[in-house]
Design a protein around this motif. Structure first.
Motif, PDB file in Angstrom:
ATOM      1  N   ARG A  83       0.815  -1.221   0.000  1.00 39.16           N
ATOM      2  CA  ARG A  83       0.000   0.000   0.000  1.00 39.16           C
ATOM      3  C   ARG A  83       0.850   1.273   0.000  1.00 39.16           C
ATOM      4  N   VAL A  84       2.144   1.089  -0.087  1.00 35.68           N
ATOM      5  CA  VAL A  84       3.080   2.191  -0.331  1.00 35.68           C
ATOM      6  C   VAL A  84       4.041   1.701  -1.414  1.00 35.68           C
ATOM      7  N   GLN A  99      -3.294  -0.025  -5.194  1.00 36.14           N
ATOM      8  CA  GLN A  99      -3.609   1.386  -5.391  1.00 36.14           C
ATOM      9  C   GLN A  99      -5.111   1.672  -5.358  1.00 36.14           C
ATOM     10  N   ASN A 100      -5.937   0.637  -5.453  1.00 38.66           N
ATOM     11  CA  ASN A 100      -7.386   0.840  -5.452  1.00 38.66           C
ATOM     12  C   ASN A 100      -8.003   0.688  -4.063  1.00 38.66           C
ATOM     13  N   GLU A 101      -7.147   0.477  -3.054  1.00 39.34           N
ATOM     14  CA  GLU A 101      -7.626   0.378  -1.674  1.00 39.34           C
ATOM     15  C   GLU A 101      -7.235   1.647  -0.921  1.00 39.34           C
ATOM     16  N   ASP A 102      -8.214   2.261  -0.243  1.00 33.67           N
ATOM     17  CA  ASP A 102      -7.954   3.512   0.483  1.00 33.67           C
ATOM     18  C   ASP A 102      -7.223   4.490  -0.435  1.00 33.67           C
ATOM     19  N   THR A 103      -7.877   4.812  -1.532  1.00 32.00           N
ATOM     20  CA  THR A 103      -7.205   5.504  -2.635  1.00 32.00           C
ATOM     21  C   THR A 103      -6.634   6.867  -2.245  1.00 32.00           C
ATOM     22  N   THR A 104      -7.310   7.586  -1.370  1.00 32.10           N
ATOM     23  CA  THR A 104      -6.787   8.894  -0.975  1.00 32.10           C
ATOM     24  C   THR A 104      -5.410   8.754  -0.350  1.00 32.10           C
ATOM     25  N   LYS A 105      -5.242   7.738   0.490  1.00 39.04           N
ATOM     26  CA  LYS A 105      -3.968   7.534   1.170  1.00 39.04           C
ATOM     27  C   LYS A 105      -2.933   6.890   0.252  1.00 39.04           C
ATOM     28  N   THR A 106      -3.287   5.773  -0.384  1.00 44.28           N
ATOM     29  CA  THR A 106      -2.295   5.035  -1.166  1.00 44.28           C
ATOM     30  C   THR A 106      -1.851   5.823  -2.395  1.00 44.28           C
ATOM     31  N   ARG A 107      -2.772   6.403  -3.106  1.00 46.00           N
ATOM     32  CA  ARG A 107      -2.402   7.144  -4.310  1.00 46.00           C
ATOM     33  C   ARG A 107      -1.690   8.445  -3.960  1.00 46.00           C
ATOM     34  N   GLY A 108      -2.099   9.053  -2.858  1.00 48.86           N
ATOM     35  CA  GLY A 108      -1.409  10.259  -2.405  1.00 48.86           C
ATOM     36  C   GLY A 108       0.032   9.983  -2.044  1.00 48.86           C
ATOM     37  N   GLU A 109       0.267   8.834  -1.390  1.00 47.72           N
ATOM     38  CA  GLU A 109       1.630   8.459  -1.024  1.00 47.72           C
ATOM     39  C   GLU A 109       2.480   8.215  -2.269  1.00 47.72           C
ATOM     40  N   PHE A 110       1.908   7.556  -3.261  1.00 46.64           N
ATOM     41  CA  PHE A 110       2.639   7.307  -4.508  1.00 46.64           C
ATOM     42  C   PHE A 110       3.037   8.622  -5.172  1.00 46.64           C
ATOM     43  N   ARG A 111       2.091   9.545  -5.280  1.00 49.54           N
ATOM     44  CA  ARG A 111       2.384  10.825  -5.930  1.00 49.54           C
ATOM     45  C   ARG A 111       3.463  11.593  -5.164  1.00 49.54           C
ATOM     46  N   ARG A 112       3.379  11.584  -3.836  1.00 48.14           N
ATOM     47  CA  ARG A 112       4.362  12.303  -3.030  1.00 48.14           C
ATOM     48  C   ARG A 112       5.757  11.719  -3.215  1.00 48.14           C
ATOM     49  N   GLU A 113       5.859  10.395  -3.186  1.00 41.53           N
ATOM     50  CA  GLU A 113       7.164   9.766  -3.316  1.00 41.53           C
ATOM     51  C   GLU A 113       7.716   9.903  -4.738  1.00 41.53           C
ATOM     52  N   LEU A 114       6.837   9.915  -5.739  1.00 37.46           N
ATOM     53  CA  LEU A 114       7.283  10.136  -7.113  1.00 37.46           C
ATOM     54  C   LEU A 114       7.905  11.521  -7.258  1.00 37.46           C
ATOM     55  N   LYS A 115       7.267  12.531  -6.716  1.00 39.58           N
ATOM     56  CA  LYS A 115       7.811  13.892  -6.770  1.00 39.58           C
ATOM     57  C   LYS A 115       9.166  13.968  -6.062  1.00 39.58           C
ATOM     58  N   GLN A 154      -5.520  -7.103 -12.297  1.00 35.31           N
ATOM     59  CA  GLN A 154      -6.193  -5.870 -12.654  1.00 35.31           C
ATOM     60  C   GLN A 154      -6.255  -5.705 -14.165  1.00 35.31           C
ATOM     61  N   LYS A 155      -7.202  -4.945 -14.617  1.00 33.63           N
ATOM     62  CA  LYS A 155      -7.339  -4.632 -16.037  1.00 33.63           C
ATOM     63  C   LYS A 155      -6.250  -3.663 -16.447  1.00 33.63           C
ATOM     64  N   ALA A 156      -5.677  -3.899 -17.608  1.00 39.52           N
ATOM     65  CA  ALA A 156      -4.575  -3.056 -18.071  1.00 39.52           C
ATOM     66  C   ALA A 156      -5.076  -1.671 -18.461  1.00 39.52           C
TER      67      ALA A 156
END
Length: 604
Positions: free
Chosen positions: A185-186, A398-414, A470-472
């Motif tokens: 989830r991270v 990435q589809n679980e607790d999307t606000t947290k998991t996707r936010g963490e991905f974006r932050r770490e990518l930056k 997951q679907k591509a």
């Protein structure tokens, strides 16, 4: 403990232990560097941040007290440090506790507690003392002499804390709590639950101290501008002062400029010497911070390469151009795993080895797959002249607790982009791979292109592949590459369109069994050859096909899988222990160089 001035520093009795206890575990597959790593009092003693380097520092790598395992107290954002009154194990930092080199070698640690004592040198007493962690997976909380000094989340980025308020005369004690649930989830890349390899938790890169004045340089940003024959510079400081930047060619001053905190300025570079894989010339850079009286309060050394990477047309075909020229990018998928250190190379020599081998074998590119490396890795790529595609480590759920998991991905990518922005070797960012953990692919690809306009972006490498769960998302339709993965390939590789170059982001993967040099599991590959000679013949044939695709189908990038075997995968050019070259490397080098040389004939 190591210091730049060859000082001998008194360390606490906590660090004086019987070395034999630390290495009861034997690696399943040792490397030529395992022995040196075990015997080093201070692993990785070189200054860890070559692009912002000061003279005075202290390395804290080496033996720490350690408590982990199933019964240890929770390490997720604790309010107080764990007591080490009971007997603790010993761990060798910066090797993760799952590795043999750490001395722990347990399968997966979740709650990890580290303790280390040190003495501040007398001439640091008037300084601010910064502690740097180059990487800790995943959540870290630091206590200094019992006081909570800071916390951080992220497995692949460096972070630091000013610990001056918590220091005392004499012995000081650090306690680091590291928590790594490693549940996908991270961002975790191949180290995650679907990653298929040994996990890597806790401290896995260098820990070090640095003294600075209250007014000091915090960060620098460097952007070569070939069109304007200049270097764009941004310096961020703690406290105010005049910034003086000097570019040098050896001992010769090329240009000088002054500025202030947080303001872009330019260093003219007349008739610049260009950085390329064939001639990786680096300028030196000196940056000083002066107070109102002209006194220097801080001075750092850095370097830069003058190069650019853009898309352009070559005989009507969209291709990536380096310094205005098309160079076929021919490289290796490089996962950076080690049988003795997991995600951490055993020594500096080992860290450099993979880069030097790739260069010596005639490649000009590596795709750093699903992980980042210590900053010294990119220094060697910059210095030796190897192009780098840098992946973002994948998230898995990435589809679980999307606000947290996707936010963490974006932050770490930056953060990943920010911390590696200055390396001339890095020419392409890869946010997603084969739809693993993919979300908002088109938007994220566009964001990366906008955020760093000086590089190319491959939004979803191998969009033609996808995991079963997951679907591509498929081809995002934007970014700078049309990128497919084909095993064994290279037949059916992608072709360019009007706005994107064609890349074969992964191909090959042909295996060879090498007795006594394999990880002790069931080994596999996409296809197999029975001998070194046959595998070399197969590789040469594949590269002949790549050349045809380059000349007549518009292919601009081809990345062979892979640099080394990795655990159960035996499709490396080298065995996992780096002891055996699985192909005839002179023939590999000859065909690689021949294909790249043919690309030079394709001119804009």
């Amino acid at each position: 403990m190591i210091m730049n001035k060859n000082r001998i520093v008194l360390v606490s009795f906590l660090l004086i232990i019987n070395c034999s206890c630390l290495f009861a575990q034997a690696p399943a597959l040792p490397t030529r560097w395992t022995k040196a790593a075990r015997e080093a009092e201070v692993p990785f003693p070189d200054y860890p941040r070559p692009q912002l380097q000061r003279g005075d520092w202290m390395c804290l790598n080496g033996k720490w007290d350690y408590r982990g395992g199933k019964d240890v107290a929770g390490a997720l954002d604790p309010e107080k440090p764990l007591s080490f009154e009971s007997e603790a194990e010993q761990i060798r930092v910066p090797y993760c506790p799952e590795s043999a080199l750490s001395g722990i070698q347990r399968k997966q640690e979740i709650n990890m507690w580290y303790r280390r004592s040190f003495v501040i040198p007398a001439d640091w007493k008037s300084k601010q003392v910064i502690i740097h962690f180059e990487a800790v997976a995943h959540q870290a909380t630091l206590f200094v002499n019992g006081h909570k000094a800071g916390s951080h989340a992220g497995s692949y980025d460096a972070f630091s804390f000013d610990i001056t308020p918590y220091l005392t005369n004499g012995k000081n004690t650090l306690v680091l709590a590291a928590y790594d649930l490693n549940d996908g989830r991270v961002p975790s890349g191949k180290s995650g639950p679907r990653g298929d390899y040994t996990f890597c938790s806790g401290i896995w890169q260098t820990v070090w101290l640095e003294p600075v004045n209250k007014a000091h340089i915090e960060s620098i940003s460097l952007l070569p501008d070939l069109t304007g024959s200049r270097l764009k510079v941004l310096v961020n400081t703690k406290g105010e002062g005049k910034i003086v930047a000097v570019a040098l060619d050896g001992n010769k001053v090329v240009s000088e400029a002054t500025s202030s905190n947080g303001t872009y300025f330019y260093l003219p570079i007349k008739t610049p010497k260009l950085w390329s894989p064939d001639d990786p010339f680096l300028y030196d850079l000196s940056i000083s911070l002066e107070d109102a009286h002209g006194k220097i309060t801080d001075k750092v050394k850095s370097y830069f390469g003058m190069r650019d990477i853009k898309l352009g047309k070559v005989n009507g075909v969209t291709r990536p151009l380096i310094n205005g020229k098309f160079i076929m990018q021919l490289g290796l998928l490089d996962q950076g795993y080690w049988p003795d250190g997991v995600l951490t190379a055993p020594t500096e020599e080992a860290l450099k080895f993979d880069i030097q081998f790739t260069k010596n074998a005639g490649y000009n590119l590596i795709r750093k797959h699903m992980k980042t490396e210590p900053q010294r890795f990119y220094y060697w790529a910059d210095k030796l002249g190897l192009l780098v595609w840098q992946d973002m480590p994948a998230i898995w759920y990435q589809n679980e607790d999307t606000t947290k998991t996707r936010g963490e991905f974006r932050r770490e990518l930056k953060t990943l982009i920010d911390q590696h922005y200055n390396s001339p070797s890095i020419i392409t960012w890869v946010p997603f791979n084969e739809n693993w953990g993919a979300f908002d692919v088109k938007n994220i690809t566009s964001w990366v292109k906008q955020y760093d306009q000086s590089r190319l972006v491959n939004g979803n490498s191998g969009f033609n592949n996808n995991p079963s769960y997951q679907k591509a998302y498929g081809d995002p339709g934007n970014g700078d590459y049309v990128d497919t993965h084909i095993y064994v390939g290279p037949y059916g590789a992608s072709v360019p369109d009007q706005h994107r170059a064609a890349s074969l982001g992964e191909f090959g993967g042909v295996g060879l069994f090498v007795r006594d040099h394999m990880w002790p599991v069931a080994n596999n590959a996409y296809d197999y050859e029975p001998t070194k000679a046959r595998l070399t013949d197969r590789y040469v044939f594949l590269l002949d096909e790549v050349e045809q695709l380059m000349k007549y189908k518009g292919l601009s990038v081809a990345i062979y899988t892979q640099t080394t075997d990795v655990e159960h995968e035996i499709n490396g050019v080298l065995t996992y222990d780096r002891a055996v070259e699985k192909m005839e490397i002179e023939r590999v080098k000859a065909v690689n160089e021949a294909v790249i040389k043919e690309s030079y004939k394709l001119t804009p």
